[in-house]
Every structure is written in C-alpha cells, then in structure tokens.
Design a protein around this motif. Structure first.
Motif, PDB file in Angstrom:
ATOM      1  N   GLU A  38       0.848  -1.339  -0.282  1.00  0.00           N
ATOM      2  CA  GLU A  38      -0.134  -0.150  -0.088  1.00  0.00           C
ATOM      3  C   GLU A  38       0.941   1.158  -0.141  1.00  0.00           C
ATOM      4  OE1 GLU A  38      -3.423   0.718  -0.096  1.00  0.00           O
ATOM      5  OE2 GLU A  38      -3.851  -0.822  -0.325  1.00  0.00           O
ATOM      6  N   PHE A  39       1.804   1.332   0.697  1.00  0.00           N
ATOM      7  CA  PHE A  39       2.417   2.218   0.871  1.00  0.00           C
ATOM      8  C   PHE A  39       4.104   1.709   0.153  1.00  0.00           C
ATOM      9  CE2 PHE A  39      -1.089   2.845   3.622  1.00  0.00           C
ATOM     10  CZ  PHE A  39      -1.031   3.826   4.197  1.00  0.00           C
ATOM     11  N   GLY A  42       6.993   6.269  -2.906  1.00  0.00           N
ATOM     12  CA  GLY A  42       7.291   8.167  -2.374  1.00  0.00           C
ATOM     13  C   GLY A  42       7.270   8.229  -1.337  1.00  0.00           C
ATOM     14  N   PRO A  59      -2.548   7.469   7.305  1.00  0.00           N
ATOM     15  CA  PRO A  59      -2.789   6.520   8.286  1.00  0.00           C
ATOM     16  C   PRO A  59      -2.340   6.954   9.787  1.00  0.00           C
ATOM     17  CG  PRO A  59      -0.420   6.546   6.765  1.00  0.00           C
ATOM     18  CD  PRO A  59      -1.060   7.322   6.814  1.00  0.00           C
ATOM     19  N   HIS A  60      -3.170   6.402  10.950  1.00  0.00           N
ATOM     20  CA  HIS A  60      -2.802   6.870  12.496  1.00  0.00           C
ATOM     21  C   HIS A  60      -1.214   6.735  13.202  1.00  0.00           C
ATOM     22  CE1 HIS A  60      -6.955   6.024  11.199  1.00  0.00           C
ATOM     23  NE2 HIS A  60      -7.369   4.713  11.969  1.00  0.00           N
ATOM     24  N   ASP A  67       0.923   4.473  21.161  1.00  0.00           N
ATOM     25  CA  ASP A  67       0.534   2.498  21.772  1.00  0.00           C
ATOM     26  C   ASP A  67       2.110   2.276  21.666  1.00  0.00           C
ATOM     27  OD1 ASP A  67      -1.668   2.993  20.990  1.00  0.00           O
ATOM     28  OD2 ASP A  67      -1.999   1.637  19.334  1.00  0.00           O
ATOM     29  N   ASP A  70       3.543   3.665  24.808  1.00  0.00           N
ATOM     30  CA  ASP A  70       3.218   2.534  25.931  1.00  0.00           C
ATOM     31  C   ASP A  70       3.659   0.866  25.755  1.00  0.00           C
ATOM     32  OD1 ASP A  70       0.971   1.890  27.807  1.00  0.00           O
ATOM     33  OD2 ASP A  70       0.514   0.484  26.219  1.00  0.00           O
ATOM     34  N   ARG A 255      10.082   9.165   6.482  1.00  0.00           N
ATOM     35  CA  ARG A 255       8.876   9.712   5.853  1.00  0.00           C
ATOM     36  C   ARG A 255       8.314   8.477   4.537  1.00  0.00           C
ATOM     37  NH1 ARG A 255      13.530  12.232   5.964  1.00  0.00           N
ATOM     38  NH2 ARG A 255      14.366  13.131   4.005  1.00  0.00           N
ATOM     39  N   GLY A 256       8.475   7.339   4.976  1.00  0.00           N
ATOM     40  CA  GLY A 256       7.412   6.556   2.967  1.00  0.00           C
ATOM     41  C   GLY A 256       7.268   4.893   4.167  1.00  0.00           C
ATOM     42  N   ARG A 270       4.545  -7.113  19.375  1.00  0.00           N
ATOM     43  CA  ARG A 270       3.910  -6.809  21.234  1.00  0.00           C
ATOM     44  C   ARG A 270       4.074  -9.286  20.918  1.00  0.00           C
ATOM     45  NH1 ARG A 270      -1.527  -4.564  21.278  1.00  0.00           N
ATOM     46  NH2 ARG A 270      -0.950  -4.881  23.805  1.00  0.00           N
TER      47      ARG A 270
ATOM     48  N   MET B   1      -2.978  -3.053  27.580  1.00  0.00           N
ATOM     49  CA  MET B   1      -3.361  -1.878  25.879  1.00  0.00           C
ATOM     50  C   MET B   1      -3.352  -3.187  24.312  1.00  0.00           C
ATOM     51  SD  MET B   1       0.473  -0.873  23.450  1.00  0.00           S
ATOM     52  CE  MET B   1       0.237  -1.906  21.995  1.00  0.00           C
ATOM     53  N   GLU B   2      -4.512  -1.960  23.286  1.00  0.00           N
ATOM     54  CA  GLU B   2      -4.826  -2.780  22.569  1.00  0.00           C
ATOM     55  C   GLU B   2      -4.391  -2.069  20.896  1.00  0.00           C
ATOM     56  OE1 GLU B   2      -6.362  -5.151  20.966  1.00  0.00           O
ATOM     57  OE2 GLU B   2      -6.032  -6.309  23.073  1.00  0.00           O
ATOM     58  N   CYS B   3      -3.428  -2.611  20.380  1.00  0.00           N
ATOM     59  CA  CYS B   3      -3.193  -1.744  18.927  1.00  0.00           C
ATOM     60  C   CYS B   3      -4.419  -1.257  18.183  1.00  0.00           C
ATOM     61  CB  CYS B   3      -2.456  -2.409  18.589  1.00  0.00           C
ATOM     62  SG  CYS B   3      -0.773  -2.623  18.917  1.00  0.00           S
ATOM     63  N   SER B   4      -4.492   0.078  18.290  1.00  0.00           N
ATOM     64  CA  SER B   4      -5.437   0.549  17.324  1.00  0.00           C
ATOM     65  C   SER B   4      -5.610  -0.133  15.842  1.00  0.00           C
ATOM     66  CB  SER B   4      -5.646   1.883  17.064  1.00  0.00           C
ATOM     67  OG  SER B   4      -4.508   3.056  17.955  1.00  0.00           O
ATOM     68  N   ASP B   5      -6.487  -0.287  14.908  1.00  0.00           N
ATOM     69  CA  ASP B   5      -6.431  -0.431  13.893  1.00  0.00           C
ATOM     70  C   ASP B   5      -5.570   0.378  12.235  1.00  0.00           C
ATOM     71  OD1 ASP B   5      -6.886  -0.329  10.674  1.00  0.00           O
ATOM     72  OD2 ASP B   5      -8.840  -0.704  11.136  1.00  0.00           O
ATOM     73  N   TYR B   6      -4.603   1.326  11.893  1.00  0.00           N
ATOM     74  CA  TYR B   6      -3.820   2.286  12.006  1.00  0.00           C
ATOM     75  C   TYR B   6      -4.278   2.771  10.170  1.00  0.00           C
ATOM     76  CZ  TYR B   6      -1.264   1.301  16.124  1.00  0.00           C
ATOM     77  OH  TYR B   6      -0.249   1.068  17.266  1.00  0.00           O
ATOM     78  N   GLY B   7      -5.573   1.881  10.126  1.00  0.00           N
ATOM     79  CA  GLY B   7      -5.486   3.404   8.636  1.00  0.00           C
ATOM     80  C   GLY B   7      -4.936   3.306   7.891  1.00  0.00           C
ATOM     81  N   LEU B   8      -4.002   1.449   7.798  1.00  0.00           N
ATOM     82  CA  LEU B   8      -2.497   1.338   6.699  1.00  0.00           C
ATOM     83  C   LEU B   8      -3.187   0.930   5.658  1.00  0.00           C
ATOM     84  CD1 LEU B   8      -0.764  -0.288   9.170  1.00  0.00           C
ATOM     85  CD2 LEU B   8       0.242   1.759   7.676  1.00  0.00           C
ATOM     86  N   THR B   9      -4.426   2.397   4.331  1.00  0.00           N
ATOM     87  CA  THR B   9      -5.004   1.761   3.402  1.00  0.00           C
ATOM     88  C   THR B   9      -4.538   2.728   2.038  1.00  0.00           C
ATOM     89  OG1 THR B   9      -6.603   2.602   3.754  1.00  0.00           O
ATOM     90  CG2 THR B   9      -6.528   0.060   3.104  1.00  0.00           C
ATOM     91  N   ARG B  10      -4.264   2.984   1.239  1.00  0.00           N
ATOM     92  CA  ARG B  10      -3.577   4.497   0.547  1.00  0.00           C
ATOM     93  C   ARG B  10      -4.576   4.058  -0.528  1.00  0.00           C
ATOM     94  NH1 ARG B  10       1.535   6.112  -2.166  1.00  0.00           N
ATOM     95  NH2 ARG B  10       0.904   8.797  -1.750  1.00  0.00           N
ATOM     96  N   THR B  11      -5.483   3.417  -0.917  1.00  0.00           N
ATOM     97  CA  THR B  11      -6.641   3.032  -2.217  1.00  0.00           C
ATOM     98  C   THR B  11      -6.791   4.831  -2.901  1.00  0.00           C
ATOM     99  OG1 THR B  11      -7.988   1.512  -0.381  1.00  0.00           O
ATOM    100  CG2 THR B  11      -8.355   1.888  -2.823  1.00  0.00           C
ATOM    101  N   LEU B  12      -7.727   5.725  -1.873  1.00  0.00           N
ATOM    102  CA  LEU B  12      -7.989   6.829  -2.366  1.00  0.00           C
ATOM    103  C   LEU B  12      -6.970   7.889  -3.408  1.00  0.00           C
ATOM    104  CD1 LEU B  12     -10.451   9.146  -2.225  1.00  0.00           C
ATOM    105  CD2 LEU B  12      -8.529  10.149  -0.646  1.00  0.00           C
ATOM    106  N   GLU B  13      -5.430   7.520  -2.747  1.00  0.00           N
ATOM    107  CA  GLU B  13      -4.482   8.295  -3.500  1.00  0.00           C
ATOM    108  C   GLU B  13      -3.453   7.418  -4.323  1.00  0.00           C
ATOM    109  OE1 GLU B  13      -4.815   8.109  -0.107  1.00  0.00           O
ATOM    110  OE2 GLU B  13      -5.844   9.866  -0.281  1.00  0.00           O
ATOM    111  N   ARG B  14      -3.655   5.953  -4.226  1.00  0.00           N
ATOM    112  CA  ARG B  14      -3.011   5.207  -5.017  1.00  0.00           C
ATOM    113  C   ARG B  14      -4.472   5.476  -6.601  1.00  0.00           C
ATOM    114  NH1 ARG B  14      -2.440   0.941  -4.921  1.00  0.00           N
ATOM    115  NH2 ARG B  14      -2.842  -0.329  -3.030  1.00  0.00           N
ATOM    116  N   GLY B 220      10.185   5.707  -0.355  1.00  0.00           N
ATOM    117  CA  GLY B 220      10.986   6.979   0.339  1.00  0.00           C
ATOM    118  C   GLY B 220      11.302   6.008   2.186  1.00  0.00           C
TER     119      GLY B 220
END
Ligand SMILES: Cc1ncc(COP(=O)(O)O)c(C=O)c1O
Ligand SMILES: Cc1ncc(COP(=O)(O)O)c(C=O)c1O
Lengths: 378, 378
Positions: A38-39, A42, A59-60, A67, A70, A255-256, A270, B1-14, B220
C-alpha cells in the motif's frame, strides 16, 4: 551509459533457513507485507501531513506512536532511521564537540561512529574478555567514577544486548549507578526491542533506541527513539523559524514505507515479545545440542538470555584444513541443506540465531550440523 | 494495551489522479515494485555486505553507484536518507557551529533545519517577490559579496527547483559566482534530479543532493548525495577505529528496501529524464488552458520550466464564499471526478503537478476544473 542488471533478487535468503542473526528479527509478517504494498510509493505516509510526521492522522501515525510509547513505556517516542541515527541524535542534542561519554566495551561500531561524528571522546568499560565478555555493573561504576574525577561525562551508553556475543546486560543495575552519579543513560536496544520486553520506565533509563529492521519486523531503514519526559524539550526542540518542525529530526524522519511496516507489525511484535521465553528456550536447546559435538563451544554468558549465539567451532576448522573445498565446505554443505546465513569461508567460529523458527526447523538445523560433521570428519 | 487499526490503506491516493506535486515523482514503476517485494524484509540489502554498503556486490550496489555517479556526472556518490540528510551531512562536514552559510530565499524548510541543527547562521538571498519569486544570479552575487566582507562563508546553498513556485534557478551562473568568490556550492536537487537532467560537472557545483522518494521513483526515505572529487576525502572520511566505515554516513545509510527500489528504478528514471521536454510542454499546456478561465493565474517564473505549478485562484475562492460546502467544495468536486491532491478547504491558491500523466489525463483535469467553475459559479 547502460544500466546493469543489478541482481535484484533475494530468493536464496528468503526461501531458505537463514541463520544470520541480522536477518531474523526483521522478517515481515503478512500485515506488514500488505502495508509495504500500500505504501510503496515515494512519500506515501505524507498525504495527510499537516507539518508534523508524528501527528499524521491518516494513516494513524499519531495513535501508533501512543501505542509504541506505551509498549516501551517511554514518555515520548519518535521514529528515526535506525538505532545509529537515534544514538547520533541523542549525543548531538546532549553533547558538545570534545565532550566525553562512557560506553560499554561490547558496543556496536555504530555507537562509536555516532560519537565520532559528534566529535566526542569515548571512555570504555571493558568486558571480562574471553570467553564470557561480560559487562559487569561494578566495572561500569568504576570506570564512570574514575572518569568523573577527571572530567564531566555528558552521557553513558549501554548496549542492552550486543551483536557479538548476544549478552544481555543488567540495564537496571547500570541505570541505577548512572542515576546515582548524575549521568543520563542511553540504552541501545537494537537487538532487544521487538524481541524481548524493553520498558524505559521499568529499567529507569533516560533514552532507548531500537532498530525496526533488526528486531521489530519492519522494512529497513527505521528505528525507534524513546525518552523520559525530562528530555523531551531538549531532544524535540522545535525550529524557531518553522514552529512545527523538530530540529534534531530535521523536521521528519521516516517519511515512507518503513514506517508503514513498523506500524503494521506492532501488534505482531507485541505478541511475539510476550513469547520471548520460548525463544530463549529454543536457543538454549540449540546450544546444548550443538555443544554435544566435540569442538563446538558457546562463547558469551551462559545460560543464553538471547537468541544470538556465538560458537567457537574448531571441529569445522579442522575439517576445513583437509577438505578439498577448504573453508568453503561448511557454507556449501549447509546450502545443500537449504540453510544459509553463515559466511562463506568461515569455519573457526560463527554467529547464528534461530529466532522465529519452529521446533522442527531448529531440530533440522541441529541434525544438519551433526550430519555435516559426521560425513566430513575423517 | 490494544493496538488500534492504523488505517493502513492508501487506495484513494493510489487509484485516483493525484495532483499533489510531492507525490508525482515517487510513484514506483513495475521493476521497483518487484524490488520492494524481494527486498521487503529488514536489512535486506546486507546479506553480502563486507562492511561497506557502497561496495555490496549482491545486489550490485557497487555498480549501481557507478551508474548513478555517471548519470549525475559526479565523482563520488552515496545514498543518504533523503535530500535533507544529504544537506545536513555536507554542512556538518564543512562547517563548525556558529559558521555562516548563504542560502537562497526560496529554500525548502529542510535547508533551514539542516543549518539550525548544525548551529549555523543563515544569510538569505531574497527573491524578487510576488509574482515571480525569482532568485537572480546578480542578487546572489551581491549578498555573497556583502557577507564575505563581514565574515567567512563556509558554504552556499541553492535550491535548483523550489517547492513553492517550481522555479528553476540558474545553477550554472550561480556556481560560477561562487567559484569566483571561493565558496563551495551545494545544489538542492530534490525537485529536479530524476525529473530533469542534473549534471554536477556540467553545472560545475561542488555537491548535489537528490530525493529518491520525491523525484526518483523510489520508495521513501532515500536520497542521493553527489560530490566532486576534491570533497571526497572530507565527506567520506573513514573512522579511525572502524576502517571501512564512513563517519559522516554513520557507517551506512539506506540499509533496506528503499535502496533496492532506487536501484530498480534507475533505468526508468534515466529514460524519463530524457523526455523532460514533453513534461514541460504538458505543464505549459495545463497553465495556458487553466489561465483561460477568469480568476486563475500562474505564479512564479513564466514560461514554466518545471512541472510544479502554483496557481492563484480567486475564482474558486469566490465560489467558496457562497457555496453551501464553503471552502470544501473544490476538494469534494474534484474527488467526485477522481482527482485528489489539492488540500481540503484550500481555494485561494494551490500547487499542483501533472508530472507523469498522459495527455488525456491532463485534458481530463483541465476539463474538470472548467466544469467545476461552470457548475458552481452563479
Ligand atoms: C547492538 C547493535 N546496535 C546497533 C546496530 C545498528 O542498528 P541500525 O541499523 O538500526 O542502526 C546493530 C546492528 O547490527 C547492533 O547489533
Ligand atoms: C526543494 C525541496 N528540498 C528538499 C525537500 C525534502 O526532501 P527529502 O524528503 O528528501 O529530505 C523537499 C521536499 O518537499 C523540497 O521540495
């Protein structure tokens, strides 16, 4: 100009059992492979950047860093390009040219280079030497006290687990000594963070650096820099001219794609850290089985507290002396068995790791070494 | 601690047409995607390292660097983590804290941060201001001469193409001035190397830095640092303690996937650079077509010599003032048409680039802007 074909395949290392310790902790899980896809392009993590990498909402990156802080129990955390760049940044922020730092005798070359690039003097805490190479807290204290009689010490650096013997140092004890003597301590966790539990607040150190590509199942280069609250203002100082940008990080670091893989891997990391005991068990089993062969001896602290093992192997060196393939025989015999990661030509000693392998794979490796000895010894 | 879902998609930009100039030059070609797959894991380029990243024979980092040096006509070249890290390294090697450097007024913030991190004083060469923002060689000379009357100038920095207006500076002329005045020149080619021809020896500069993720179709973070022979000893000085390791690079820089993608992309990049004229033509066509609308004006030098275009767009700002979606309308109307990369809420002006797009895609973008004006203007 014609561009060459650069040999951009890695089938041998990816499809075989790789004993190279450098490569065991950086293998991506499926989620990170997906993030890489996905990433890949660039500046892929920068689409929604408002000026601070650590605040990116999509992304977050922002909640990921919470996290991560923590996870390693640090007050603040940033990604850097690797453990060495994290060490350089800490030294650069704390020290002036000509300052003195104290470093353990098993430090990685990158600790020396970070210091040299900053123009610092290094005073070394010697290890106990062959065969244990132990860094003793009392020796650390002695050297630190002696040095403090002569000059100011701006920083102490300790290798949590070194890359030569896989020795785990007593970071909490040495942190106590440093605190008592008023010297901030940077713990180099390149070989520990992401493999075993590392908690800044539990160990009571000032800084930790980790290596994403080495031990956190991330695509290189990426590292982690964690610190306690008191250092945030100094280390994360912002540019007077560009208010959102942290000077020591040159505005932003990773940055990538490597960042995306580190993020994707955190849940996996984890979980595997919680199973560290099993890894240590498996390593100890490997050691005890290989040491059953004459002419194989584990170097460094015993019993192993880390997956990196250094063996002295006169048995292979002897075989090499009369083998038609000379020193290459070991590499070639292993490769036949689809085992890689021991350097070509090396037989006197080697470093290896079975981190992340299954019991069956470890048994296969043990059996392979035995077989190679039996088949080749005359 | 629970890891969040980090929104690791980039469909819109790709999957959409992305006008963000930052993202146009870093899209990977197929060969680099493949390299990313092969070299995704950790320290993937380090399997055959004998201590020097730049000498690695498998993949052929060594011959790649030769080809890269030839491509940019530099005597020596190294990969770094990005343009900013390259600038930092040059300043760090050449300057002492408190030293003065001269920098053009269109410099990227990372030039300022690299200088601030090194504790340097910055003297600025002003641009001509609105609407051209030109950096004139004669102004560069004046400022340099004035500064030299007061103090030593350790380094001059020039932005080859800046990130605000996409202005191409006259690097050869300014290099001549710097040479005459005895000041080494670092050319920041983050927005040029990999898009248009950049040759150190033709421009007669001392250093060039490039950005892999920005303009060289690489994942990058990665950058390029090229230099002329006279600086090699200083910049690539080796550690007294670790003879193979270059201090300013902390031993090695891009130890992973970004390097593999930069390597895989070089043939593609060379080819596209040879077609730079077509890109400039396409950009000029975009400008002339959009300027046919009332209330759209290109800022920066005319005619365009680079794909990054800054437009002032009072037409969109006016629509926003009465539109129910206010300033968001433009982003939303574009997104409906599968065009992204203009910031949400921004209507007064924007930067964009159609670098790498086809004629049909550019026409579609022009038509879309026209349609949006027609449908929304009352
Ligand atoms: C103990 C130790 N520290 C630091 C490093 C370097 O890590 P990085 O590549 O993240 O700078 C290594 C790499 O082998 C290491 O073994
Ligand atoms: C002119 C210019 N220089 C430098 C940079 C930073 O490049 P890098 O991310 O490779 O440090 C940018 C990025 O936008 C830029 O536009």
């Amino acid at each position: 100009m014609e561009c060459s074909d650069y040999g951009l395949t890695r089938t041998l290392e990816r499809d075989n059992l790789n004993l190279n310790p450098l490569q065991r902790g950086g293998v991506l899980p499926a989620a990170a492979r997906k993030a890489l896809y996905e990433f890949g392009d660039g500046y892929s993590v920068c689409d929604y950047c408002e000026g601070c990498l650590d605040q990116i909402p999509r992304p977050h990156v922002n909640s990921f860093l919470d996290d991560l802080a923590d996870f390693i129990k640090a007050d603040a955390v940033r990604t850097v390009h690797g453990a060495r760049e994290g060490k350089f940044a800490v030294m650069h922020a704390l020290c002036e040219e000509g300052d003195t730092i104290v470093v353990d005798g098993n430090a990685h070359y990158t600790t020396h280079l970070a210091a040299e690039r900053n123009g610092l003097e290094i005073v070394e805490v010697p290890s106990t030497g062959h065969p244990d190479y132990e860094i003793k807290p009392e020796t650390y204290r002695e050297v630190l006290e002696e040095t403090l009689e002569e000059t100011e010490v701006k920083l102490a650096v300790l290798t949590h687990v070194d890359g030569n013997y896989g020795n785990l140092t007593d970071a909490a004890a040495i942190a106590g000594i440093c605190r008592e003597l008023g010297v901030p301590l940077l713990l180099n966790c390149a070989y520990s963070m992401g493999r075993m539990p590392v908690e800044l607040k539990t160990l009571k150190v000032d800084f930790v650096v980790g290596s994403g590509h080495k031990s956190m199942a991330a695509s290189g280069p990426i590292g982690v820099l964690g610190m306690s609250a008191e250092w945030e203002d100094l280390l994360l100082k912002r540019s007077p001219r560009h208010e959102k940008k942290e000077v020591e990080l040159l505005g932003c670091t990773s940055r990538g794609a490597p960042l995306a893989t580190l993020m994707a891997s955190l849940p996996y990391v984890r979980e595997r850290v919680s199973r560290w005991d099993e890894e240590v068990e498996r390593t100890r089993y490997l050691v005890s089985e290989l040491e059953k062969m004459d002419g194989v001896r584990q170097i460094g602290l015993r019993p192993k507290e880390h997956d990196l093992v250094r063996f002295e192997t006169p048995v292979f060196h002897e075989i090499a002396s009369s083998h038609p393939r000379r020193g290459f025989f070991l590499y070639e015999e292993l490769k036949k068995r689809r085992i890689v990661g021991i350097r070509r030509g090396q037989t006197r000693w080697f470093k290896c790791s079975v981190y992340g392998m299954t019991d069956r794979q470890v048994q296969y490796i043990i059996d392979s070494f035995r077989e190679i000895v039996e088949e080749n010894r005359d």
